[in-house]
Scaffold this motif. Structure first.
Motif, PDB file in Angstrom:
ATOM      1  N   THR A 219       0.838  -1.192   0.000  1.00 47.11           N
ATOM      2  CA  THR A 219       0.000   0.000   0.000  1.00 47.11           C
ATOM      3  C   THR A 219       0.874   1.243   0.000  1.00 47.11           C
ATOM      4  O   THR A 219       1.722   1.417   0.888  1.00 47.11           O
ATOM      5  N   LEU A 220       0.681   2.094  -0.994  1.00 49.10           N
ATOM      6  CA  LEU A 220       1.407   3.358  -1.094  1.00 49.10           C
ATOM      7  C   LEU A 220       0.700   4.422  -0.259  1.00 49.10           C
ATOM      8  O   LEU A 220      -0.513   4.591  -0.358  1.00 49.10           O
ATOM      9  N   PRO A 251       8.446  14.073  -0.895  1.00 55.36           N
ATOM     10  CA  PRO A 251       7.733  12.922  -1.475  1.00 55.36           C
ATOM     11  C   PRO A 251       8.190  11.621  -0.833  1.00 55.36           C
ATOM     12  O   PRO A 251       9.360  11.461  -0.466  1.00 55.36           O
ATOM     13  N   ALA A 252       7.273  10.686  -0.688  1.00 56.70           N
ATOM     14  CA  ALA A 252       7.588   9.396  -0.090  1.00 56.70           C
ATOM     15  C   ALA A 252       8.180   8.452  -1.127  1.00 56.70           C
ATOM     16  O   ALA A 252       7.848   8.527  -2.317  1.00 56.70           O
ATOM     17  N   GLU A 253       9.055   7.574  -0.674  1.00 57.71           N
ATOM     18  CA  GLU A 253       9.617   6.558  -1.561  1.00 57.71           C
ATOM     19  C   GLU A 253       8.492   5.724  -2.168  1.00 57.71           C
ATOM     20  O   GLU A 253       7.578   5.292  -1.470  1.00 57.71           O
ATOM     21  N   GLY A 254       8.549   5.522  -3.475  1.00 55.88           N
ATOM     22  CA  GLY A 254       7.542   4.725  -4.165  1.00 55.88           C
ATOM     23  C   GLY A 254       6.464   5.540  -4.840  1.00 55.88           C
ATOM     24  O   GLY A 254       5.687   4.995  -5.631  1.00 55.88           O
ATOM     25  N   MET A 255       6.383   6.853  -4.553  1.00 57.82           N
ATOM     26  CA  MET A 255       5.401   7.695  -5.249  1.00 57.82           C
ATOM     27  C   MET A 255       5.800   7.850  -6.714  1.00 57.82           C
ATOM     28  O   MET A 255       6.977   7.900  -7.049  1.00 57.82           O
ATOM     29  N   ILE A 256       4.813   7.926  -7.600  1.00 55.16           N
ATOM     30  CA  ILE A 256       5.057   8.019  -9.041  1.00 55.16           C
ATOM     31  C   ILE A 256       4.687   9.411  -9.526  1.00 55.16           C
ATOM     32  O   ILE A 256       3.666   9.972  -9.123  1.00 55.16           O
ATOM     33  N   ALA A 322      -3.979  11.498  -4.727  1.00 57.94           N
ATOM     34  CA  ALA A 322      -4.197  12.655  -3.856  1.00 57.94           C
ATOM     35  C   ALA A 322      -3.207  12.672  -2.698  1.00 57.94           C
ATOM     36  O   ALA A 322      -2.667  11.635  -2.306  1.00 57.94           O
ATOM     37  N   ALA A 323      -2.989  13.853  -2.159  1.00 58.14           N
ATOM     38  CA  ALA A 323      -2.073  14.009  -1.029  1.00 58.14           C
ATOM     39  C   ALA A 323      -2.605  13.268   0.200  1.00 58.14           C
ATOM     40  O   ALA A 323      -3.817  13.166   0.416  1.00 58.14           O
ATOM     41  N   SER A 324      -1.672  12.755   1.001  1.00 57.72           N
ATOM     42  CA  SER A 324      -1.999  12.108   2.287  1.00 57.72           C
ATOM     43  C   SER A 324      -3.045  11.008   2.143  1.00 57.72           C
ATOM     44  O   SER A 324      -3.928  10.846   3.004  1.00 57.72           O
ATOM     45  N   THR A 325      -2.955  10.248   1.067  1.00 59.64           N
ATOM     46  CA  THR A 325      -3.950   9.210   0.782  1.00 59.64           C
ATOM     47  C   THR A 325      -3.252   7.877   0.540  1.00 59.64           C
ATOM     48  O   THR A 325      -2.177   7.827  -0.066  1.00 59.64           O
ATOM     49  N   ASN A 326      -3.867   6.805   1.018  1.00 55.29           N
ATOM     50  CA  ASN A 326      -3.329   5.463   0.841  1.00 55.29           C
ATOM     51  C   ASN A 326      -3.991   4.767  -0.351  1.00 55.29           C
ATOM     52  O   ASN A 326      -5.216   4.834  -0.512  1.00 55.29           O
ATOM     53  N   TYR A 327      -3.172   4.103  -1.154  1.00 57.11           N
ATOM     54  CA  TYR A 327      -3.675   3.335  -2.294  1.00 57.11           C
ATOM     55  C   TYR A 327      -2.992   1.975  -2.313  1.00 57.11           C
ATOM     56  O   TYR A 327      -1.758   1.892  -2.395  1.00 57.11           O
ATOM     57  N   VAL A 328      -3.786   0.901  -2.249  1.00 55.73           N
ATOM     58  CA  VAL A 328      -3.206  -0.426  -2.427  1.00 55.73           C
ATOM     59  C   VAL A 328      -2.743  -0.534  -3.872  1.00 55.73           C
ATOM     60  O   VAL A 328      -3.361   0.025  -4.776  1.00 55.73           O
ATOM     61  N   ALA A 402      -9.209   4.736  -2.984  1.00 54.74           N
ATOM     62  CA  ALA A 402      -8.358   4.976  -1.826  1.00 54.74           C
ATOM     63  C   ALA A 402      -8.590   3.882  -0.794  1.00 54.74           C
ATOM     64  O   ALA A 402      -9.700   3.365  -0.632  1.00 54.74           O
ATOM     65  N   ASN A 403      -7.540   3.509  -0.091  1.00 53.00           N
ATOM     66  CA  ASN A 403      -7.613   2.460   0.925  1.00 53.00           C
ATOM     67  C   ASN A 403      -7.907   3.120   2.273  1.00 53.00           C
ATOM     68  O   ASN A 403      -7.061   3.832   2.806  1.00 53.00           O
ATOM     69  N   VAL A 404      -9.109   2.921   2.789  1.00 53.30           N
ATOM     70  CA  VAL A 404      -9.498   3.581   4.043  1.00 53.30           C
ATOM     71  C   VAL A 404      -9.703   2.566   5.138  1.00 53.30           C
ATOM     72  O   VAL A 404      -9.805   1.370   4.904  1.00 53.30           O
TER      73      VAL A 404
END
Length: 404
Positions: A219-220, A251-256, A322-328, A402-404
């Motif tokens: 999960t990113l 930016p976090a590692e793994g962001m595209i 989106a910012a501050s959002t989790n995505y599997v 988004a993963n909530v």
């Protein structure tokens, strides 16, 4: 009592068989067994150098135009040692290793749960590594993957990078799989797979790939800022870092991300595509400097050219999601995009209580000893391994709700 060597040898054999059975991911990537450590045994930190495939420039006409061959290699560090430990009583050690029934019962009681624990952690690490190394993504952030649109877009991206059309796989979490199955009432597939889809809620093959349900999907988590711009710095062909401004959070590692005006190109003809090239953030990014991969090569004389042109100062940098959002992040890939390497661990002095089993790219060591202080018989199962992504362009992540 059963011969100790036979007991240890049986455990090693059964453990490796269980490892093959339980893998969801590692059976679908390029597995390499490093034979250079077959006799002496490897240590944590030993390395293996693997050559990347050569690339060449195309000539037009009769006159030869020989371009220099620049062979690239990647170092795979065998830096991960994982294992499981267990204790036996004297009844267990008296197991009849020539009895299939007794061996099956012993495997179910001890070896299978131990290997499940081991392979779960190894595959989690591997899938996280492979996903973070993948710079391409398909899908619409915020929209559930409930049709074949996103898998087919991922398939198209693999085709655009000339990935072979066999041995393609998808690692997908159960929640995303459930949405996909519910949203696809029917599609062209053998009848046995259609029945399995509705009986078990599992898509086996579509979009030119085999699907594997895997709860270890990474999960990113996007950082709190997803837009900025280039701020001068080095912009020559081959760069792998950008000087930037406009970011309040690193930016976090793994962001595209994409760069305004920098388009992807066909890997062979070098003709530009209509979509911007995607890059992935590496470790150590700050609000003013972003390391990334792949390196941005726009030099038309370089066989590894992968972008349409140079990035410009003040060009916008835009991240996916989106910012501050989790995505599997389910991932589609060709088998040779990723590598998993194991090596033999050293044999111990009391070799009659130690066995190494190696087969089809996997190596395990089983070591049994007596704990005289506590009147116990103990045993450990170890695996030494490493990862690589030699062809990350042959992989594509998928993004949905988004993963909530």
């Amino acid at each position: 009592m059963a011969n100790t060597y036979k007991f240890i040898d049986m455990v090693a054999r059964e453990a490796l068989s269980e490892l093959h059975e339980q893998c969801e991911l590692l059976n679908t990537v390029d597995r390499q067994y490093d034979e250079s450590f077959a006799k002496t045994g490897a240590k944590i930190g030993d390395t293996l150098r693997v050559r990347k495939p050569n690339e060449f420039l195309l000539r037009s006409g009769n006159a030869m135009s020989i371009s220099p061959i620049v062979e690239e290699t990647q170092t795979i560090t065998i830096s991960n040692l994982k294992g499981v430990d267990m204790e036996f009583n004297h009844v267990d050690l008296a197991l009849k290793t020539d009895s299939p029934k007794d061996v099956a019962a012993f495997t179910k009681r001890y070896i299978r749960p131990a290997i499940l624990k081991l392979i779960s952690q190894v595959e989690y690490e591997a899938l996280t590594y492979y996903t973070k190394a993948t710079p391409k993504i398909a899908g619409t952030p915020g929209s559930a993957i409930n049709s074949l649109t996103t898998p087919n877009l991922a398939r198209a991206k693999l085709n655009q990078k000339a990935a072979p059309k066999d041995d393609r796989h998808v690692q997908i979490d159960s929640v995303t799989m459930a949405a996909l199955v519910a949203g696809v009432p029917a599609y062209f597939n053998p009848q046995v797979d259609i029945s399995k889809q509705y009986r078990e809620g599992f898509v086996t093959r579509t979009a030119m790939a085999d699907f594997h349900e895997n709860e270890r999907a990474w999960t990113l988590q996007n950082s709190g800022d997803v837009a900025g711009e280039i701020n001068n710095g080095t912009l020559t062909s081959g760069i792998s870092a950008l000087t930037v401004d406009g970011f309040s959070v690193a930016p976090a590692e793994g962001m595209i991300f994409t760069i305004e005006g920098v388009y992807d190109v066909h890997p062979e003809t070098k003709a530009p595509y209509a979509h911007l090239k995607q890059f992935v953030v590496g470790a150590g990014a700050t609000t003013t400097n972003i390391p990334f991969s792949p390196a941005l090569i726009y030099d038309t004389t370089n066989p590894r050219q992968n972008a349409s042109g140079a990035p410009l100062n003040d060009a916008d940098i835009t991240f996916v999601g989106a910012a501050s959002t989790n995505y599997v992040q389910p991932i589609m890939y060709h088998k040779e995009a990723f590598q998993f390497v194991t090596a033999n661990l050293p044999m111990v002095d009391d070799a009659d209580k130690c066995a190494i089993e190696s087969r089809e790219g996997f190596s395990l060591r089983v070591w049994r000893a007596s704990d005289i202080a506590n009147n116990r018989a103990v045993m450990r199962i170890d695996m030494l391994y490493g990862f690589a992504a030699l062809r990350p362009e042959w992989a594509v992540r998928m993004i949905g709700a988004a993963n909530v």
